[in-house]
Design a protein around this motif. Structure first.
Motif, mmCIF file in Angstrom:
data_model
loop_
_atom_site.group_PDB
_atom_site.id
_atom_site.type_symbol
_atom_site.label_atom_id
_atom_site.label_comp_id
_atom_site.label_asym_id
_atom_site.label_seq_id
_atom_site.Cartn_x
_atom_site.Cartn_y
_atom_site.Cartn_z
ATOM 1 N N ILE A 161 40.174 34.699 48.013
ATOM 2 C CA ILE A 161 40.514 35.451 46.802
ATOM 3 C C ILE A 161 39.243 35.762 46.020
ATOM 4 C CG2 ILE A 161 41.770 35.403 44.601
ATOM 5 C CD1 ILE A 161 43.779 33.489 45.948
ATOM 6 N N VAL A 162 39.114 37.028 45.670
ATOM 7 C CA VAL A 162 37.987 37.469 44.853
ATOM 8 C C VAL A 162 38.544 37.987 43.530
ATOM 9 C CG1 VAL A 162 36.141 39.182 44.628
ATOM 10 C CG2 VAL A 162 36.573 38.100 46.846
ATOM 11 N N ALA A 200 35.659 35.610 31.176
ATOM 12 C CA ALA A 200 35.268 34.464 32.000
ATOM 13 C C ALA A 200 36.332 33.366 32.007
ATOM 14 C CB ALA A 200 33.940 33.900 31.516
ATOM 15 N N PHE A 253 40.419 33.065 37.638
ATOM 16 C CA PHE A 253 39.207 32.417 38.168
ATOM 17 C C PHE A 253 39.473 30.997 38.668
ATOM 18 C CE2 PHE A 253 36.928 35.611 35.413
ATOM 19 C CZ PHE A 253 36.347 36.299 36.478
ATOM 20 N N GLN A 254 40.617 30.417 38.231
ATOM 21 C CA GLN A 254 40.951 29.060 38.704
ATOM 22 C C GLN A 254 41.442 29.061 40.149
ATOM 23 O OE1 GLN A 254 43.672 27.532 35.771
ATOM 24 N NE2 GLN A 254 42.205 27.973 34.135
ATOM 25 N N VAL A 255 41.874 30.207 40.643
ATOM 26 C CA VAL A 255 42.323 30.249 42.038
ATOM 27 C C VAL A 255 41.389 31.070 42.922
ATOM 28 C CG1 VAL A 255 44.753 29.986 41.384
ATOM 29 C CG2 VAL A 255 43.827 32.271 41.777
ATOM 30 N N ALA A 256 40.436 31.766 42.302
ATOM 31 C CA ALA A 256 39.564 32.656 43.082
ATOM 32 C C ALA A 256 38.472 31.852 43.792
ATOM 33 C CB ALA A 256 38.932 33.690 42.164
ATOM 34 N N ASP A 257 38.226 32.200 45.050
ATOM 35 C CA ASP A 257 37.125 31.576 45.774
ATOM 36 C C ASP A 257 35.804 32.113 45.238
ATOM 37 O OD1 ASP A 257 38.570 30.139 48.136
ATOM 38 O OD2 ASP A 257 39.522 32.094 47.942
ATOM 39 N N TYR A 258 35.819 33.405 44.941
ATOM 40 C CA TYR A 258 34.626 34.038 44.384
ATOM 41 C C TYR A 258 35.013 34.795 43.124
ATOM 42 C CZ TYR A 258 33.012 33.077 49.109
ATOM 43 O OH TYR A 258 32.702 32.454 50.291
ATOM 44 N N GLY A 259 34.381 34.439 42.035
ATOM 45 C CA GLY A 259 34.660 35.122 40.776
ATOM 46 C C GLY A 259 33.410 35.842 40.295
#
Lengths: 275, 323
Positions: B284-285, B291, B296-302
């Motif tokens: 997940i991006v 911010a 962003f708590q589940v994204a691999d890349y934020g």
């Protein structure tokens, strides 16, 4: 047209507190969560109200909307709220949530339909707690009625409904002659999704479900609300699906913040290998 | 009898990919039960699709074809599926719109319990237990079905597509059972396909989703990115409700459930409802100005950035990386 609308109250999964699962995993802990009507059922009620009124004169209801719920005494709050938005009559089937599965609810509803003889059973495609998506379909089969699931549009015709169903890759349109079961999807409450024969085809409803005015809430207290025992509707109360435990979803490990687009592209290509 | 029956999904004379996920379930379940699995191909173009099904390692492929099955109607399909299903321990299909519509009617005909949209099957001795996502993906329930025949629908994204086995299953014709009265009162009118050059959301390997932050520039910003990735386009409920994206693109508990290899959330804050629809994605991006957005708590890349300048840059970067 007489319409039966089954309504379930659910613990709001969107609620910031979220459902909790105790370490034993034996049940879902819904303590402290807000109860609310299942949103898809609310949409079904809105569709039922639209089908039994003239959009220009919504207070003059032609036909009858009967709401039903399964649960203990305090679920009557859900029914009163439905009465306040325009439903005519309510029925509470006395039971508790943990003694039900989709099959038993469908069987009990069938018995209720045999008594009430509605032209349409209109309900949500699924409840957002169990997410099972089966009661309407099972009910239709038990009644040997035609059905239209996942309805996004409904047009009343003489003795029939023309239903646009939201399916994978497009919209499938069916004509079901009454009596029939219809389950609804979220787009059923768009301004031009539902038309009875009484409402001009150009009329636009408000987007979403209607809210009850204070006088209507007061008046709803006087509308009829009957209580029926589950045993009177279903002799066999055995459940066909048993739950043995619950688990929280696996947590995703926290990801990283990348510094710029170049960094992101490089990681997607070399680290995640998805490009 | 401890065999499994897969109800195939057919469109335009071909097996739909959903069928392959149900076959993967059937392989697991049949192994646990010590039985075999068969595939029922029913409907218009069934014999064409049967040839394809023959390669999926089934004990046999059953074909039900009749003029009355030309357009799919649950009222016409369920009697035949239930009749064939009587000889099996488990009847399974995919939790696509087709499976969700048809299988509960089949279960009701068989007096069988129905476990819907399961994401895993666990063998306990010769008993099957099913794992189901519930409460918008906030919990998994473990359940079992106590009737002699069990009906199950599987979540496509949780079961990998079965690969051809190299074998060639024998084909058997089955009789089409006459429907009951309900079928006389329903008529198929039309199917309006949403024409798109992009892959279907539920089947796409890459999904690019946009939120309300994209405003009227939804397509203008996302289409080049989707083109660069060969991705399907999705949207948050907020974007759909605001009219920036058509509502059939909605990803979330009440919309489509997706689990692609790569999910890009552009300008999506990440309401629980949306997360329920995409949390199963492999990578997940998230790109968002805020911010603190929950996505962003589940994204691999934020990437914390303004999407209007970042996305065009990303399109160029992806094109360069791919060439």
């Amino acid at each position: 047209m007489k319409i039966l609308v089954p309504l379930k109250r659910v613990a709001d999964p969107d609620n910031a507190n979220k459902v909790k699962i105790p370490a034993s995993g034996e049940k879902i802990d819904t303590a402290g969560l807000e109860w609310k009507p299942n949103p898809f059922d609310e949409y079904a009620l809105e569709a039922a109200l639209r089908l039994t009124e003239n959009g220009q004169q919504p207070k003059v209801r032609a036909g009858e909307v009967v709401v039903v719920t399964f649960g203990p005494k305090d679920t009557e709050t859900t029914l009163r709220a439905a009465l306040a938005t325009g439903a005519d009559r309510a029925i509470r089937v006395d039971t508790t949530d943990d003694k039900l599965d989709g099959d038993l609810v469908a069987r009990a509803l069938k018995a209720l339909v045999d008594r009430e003889k509605p032209d349409v059973v209109l309900m949500g495609k699924q409840a957002v707690d169990g997410d099972s998506n089966q009661v309407g379909q099972i009910l239709a089969e038990l009644l040997d009625w035609p059905m239209a699931t996942f309805a996004a549009t409904i047009r009343e015709e003489q003795g029939a409904l023309l239903v646009g169903r939201e399916v994978d890759g497009g919209v499938a349109t069916l004509r079901v002659r009454l009596p029939a079961v219809v389950t609804v999807d979220l787009r059923i409450v768009a301004p031009q999704s539902v038309y009875s024969l009484k409402t001009a085809q150009t009329f636009k409803y408000n987007d979403g479900v209607r809210f009850a005015a204070l006088p209507a809430i007061m008046a709803a207290k006087k509308k009829p609300l009957a209580e029926v025992k589950l045993a009177d509707l279903a002799a066999d109360q055995g459940l066909k699906v048993q739950y043995h435990g619950f688990q929280p979803p696996p947590a995703r490990k926290a990801g990283i913040k990348v510094k710029d687009v170049a960094d992101l592209v490089s990681r997607l290509k070399n680290e995640a290998k998805v490009l | 009898m401890a065999d499994v029956l897969v109800v195939a999904e057919v469109a335009e004379g071909k097996l739909k990919k959903t069928t392959h996920s149900a076959v993967t379930f059937a392989q697991k379940a049949a192994a646990a039960l010590g039985g075999t699995y068969s595939i029922l191909v029913i409907g218009d173009g069934a014999s064409g699709a049967a040839a394809e099904a023959q390669g999926l390692g089934a004990a046999k492929v059953l074909v039900a074809e009749d003029a009355s099955l030309k357009s799919y109607l649950a009222e016409r399909y369920a009697p035949t599926v239930a009749e064939v299903g009587k000889g099996y321990a488990v009847v399974v299909g995919t939790a696509s719109a087709y499976g969700k519509d048809l299988l509960p009617r089949v279960a009701a005909r068989l007096g069988a319990g129905y476990a819907s949209d399961i994401s895993d099957v666990i063998a306990e001795g010769s008993q099957l237990r099913y794992k189901r996502p519930m409460y918008a993906g906030n919990a998994f329930g473990l359940c079992s079905v106590s009737t002699p025949i069990q009906v199950v629908s599987v979540r496509q994204s949780a079961f990998a597509a079965a690969e051809p086995s190299g074998g060639q299953s024998p084909v058997e014709k089955v009789a089409v059972k006459a429907p009951s009265g309900a079928a006389e009162r329903v008529e198929f009118v039309s199917f309006d396909q949403v024409k798109s050059a992009r892959p279907e959301l539920a089947e796409a390997r890459v999904v690019v989703s946009g939120g309300r932050a994209l405003k009227e520039k939804f397509a203008q910003v996302l289409d080049p990115l989707a083109d660069a990735l060969g991705a399907a386009v999705g949207a948050s409920r907020a974007a759909c409700d605001a009219g920036y994206a058509p509502s059939d693109l909605q990803v979330g508990q009440t919309g489509k459930i997706v689990a692609p290899q790569l999910y890009l959330a552009i300008g999506i804050s990440g309401a629980i409802q949306h997360l329920a629809g995409m949390k199963g994605s492999k990578v997940i991006v998230a790109i968002n100005k805020d911010a603190d957005a929950p996505i962003f708590q589940v994204a691999d890349y934020g990437l914390v950035a303004d999407l209007f300048t970042t996305v065009p840059e990303l399109v160029k970067g992806i094109q360069a990386a791919k060439s």
